[in-house]
Design a protein around this motif. Structure first.
Motif, short mmCIF file in Angstrom:
data_model
loop_
_atom_site.label_atom_id
_atom_site.label_comp_id
_atom_site.label_asym_id
_atom_site.label_seq_id
_atom_site.Cartn_x
_atom_site.Cartn_y
_atom_site.Cartn_z
N LEU A 95 0.86 -1.18 0.00
CA LEU A 95 0.00 0.00 0.00
C LEU A 95 0.90 1.23 0.00
CD1 LEU A 95 -2.81 1.31 0.27
CD2 LEU A 95 -2.63 1.00 2.75
N CYS A 113 -8.80 0.87 1.79
CA CYS A 113 -8.43 1.08 0.39
C CYS A 113 -8.93 -0.01 -0.54
CB CYS A 113 -6.90 1.20 0.26
SG CYS A 113 -6.22 2.68 1.01
N THR A 114 -9.08 -1.23 -0.06
CA THR A 114 -9.40 -2.36 -0.93
C THR A 114 -10.70 -3.07 -0.59
OG1 THR A 114 -8.25 -4.03 0.41
CG2 THR A 114 -6.92 -2.76 -1.17
N ALA A 148 -2.11 -1.53 -3.76
CA ALA A 148 -3.18 -0.53 -3.72
C ALA A 148 -2.60 0.85 -3.45
CB ALA A 148 -4.21 -0.89 -2.65
#
Length: 364
Positions: free
Chosen positions: A67, A161-162, A92
């Protein structure tokens, strides 16, 4: 802020070269999973070396997740991690910015974190890039119960984020504190960000200043305190605390440097010792008395206290404190002490620039 954990082993990493070596060793030793979170990841020798090592681990079956911040790593090529993804890794970006999401330029993930198998981790102020080899910086590797707290920070950021939930117990470790044979450092992880009503990092910095009894040595690249922190620093001196502030003379941000100098006069008059390191100092660390240490990603400025997501560790260890003291004193030997008389010799033009930078300090 997480509760304190005991029985941790902490290793101080002085300089980016030692930190990079620690990253490579953590990656090499991983058998199950690797979690990495960095504000800046550069397409240079260090960035490619770490990426390529992750590709090898992914090919070996290790679960790799990376990340990185979309603004901090804005110039990273879109295909930089393509081979890692092809090998089975997951990557990500934190809060990608578009024209419709321009305000998100301010809400950045400034954390630095690498976790191997949930057993050992790195955190500190060093990003992934060659540039940091020329700067003074530090970080730590940590093993023990404190790693679970760092893992929780990554798990939450990754989910945000995912949408992937990393709830499996295999991502976390059980530590039998009765059988810990390593250094018994106490560790408490602090994760803060603009989503908090009261910023945990700023609260902890304020607490360390007000609770210090004999020593408070601060190293920071960007020193732009608010009024409450200025008052706390001055009153610490009045209590007899040895208060020192170490900042870079050759800063990578001239505007922040000039804004910092706007605070020198009142601090010097109160008895605070200020030194400017002859070079770029990027470390964010504080020594508190004889065993307290605060190390992490947060600078002493409004951006870290209000706009960025930050990660720090509060540690209690006499041996770590002695190591950090030696590191700090080594930098003082390559620094210039600032005196009140130095400020009187500043020209009118520079005074105007400093005043203007001071007006902008809430935005820096």
């Amino acid at each position: 802020m997480f509760p304190p954990t005991t029985g941790n082993n902490v290793v101080l990493l002085e300089g980016a070269k030692n930190a990079h070596q620690a990253w490579y060793e953590l990656v090499e030793q991983a058998n199950y999973h690797l979690h990495l979170l960095f504000y800046i990841w550069c397409d240079d020798k260090v960035g490619r070396t770490l990426r390529d090592q992750l590709i090898v681990k992914a090919q070996q079956g290790v679960s790799v997740r990376v990340l990185y911040d979309a603004v901090g790593s804005f110039d990273l090529p879109n295909d930089f991690f393509e081979a890692l993804i092809h090998a089975g890794g997951k990557v990500a970006k934190f809060l990608p910015v578009t024209l419709l999401r321009a305000p998100l330029l301010n809400f950045r993930n400034h954390r630095k974190l690498l976790i191997a198998d949930g057993h050992a981790a790195y955190t500190g102020g060093i990003n992934v890039g060659d540039e940091y080899l020329a700067w003074q910086d530090i970080g730590i590797t940590l093993s023990g119960a404190g790693v679970n707290q760092l893992q929780e920070v990554f798990v939450e950021d990754w989910f945000y984020c995912t949408g992937e939930e990393l709830t499996d117990a295999d991502y976390f470790c059980r530590y039998d504190l009765h059988h810990t044979v390593s250094d018994t450092a106490t560790c408490s992880v602090i994760a803060s960000g603009p989503d908090q009503h009261f910023n945990a990092t700023r609260e902890m910095v304020f607490l360390t200043i007000t609770q210090a009894r004999s020593r408070l040595w601060i190293a920071t690249p960007y020193f732009i305190p608010d009024e409450a922190l200025l008052l706390a620093l001055r009153t610490a001196v009045y209590r007899g605390v040895d208060v020192r502030i170490l900042v870079p003379r050759d800063s990578d941000s001239r505007l922040c440097q000039r804004a910092s100098r706007a605070y020198y006069t009142e601090l010097l008059e109160a008895g605070v010792l200020i030194n400017e390191y002859r070079g770029m100092l990027h470390a964010k660390a504080t020594l508190i008395d004889n065993q307290g240490v605060l190390i992490g990603s947060a600078n002493l400025d409004s951006r870290s206290f209000k706009l960025n997501f930050e990660l720090s560790a509060v540690l209690s260890s006499e041996s770590l404190c002695r190591q950090l003291q030696a590191w700090y004193e080594g930098l003082l030997a390559s620094s210039d002490r600032v005196f009140r008389s130095d400020l009187d010799r500043v020209g009118y033009g520079d005074r105007m620039v400093i005043s203007l930078a001071h007006l902008l300090s809430p935005l820096l």
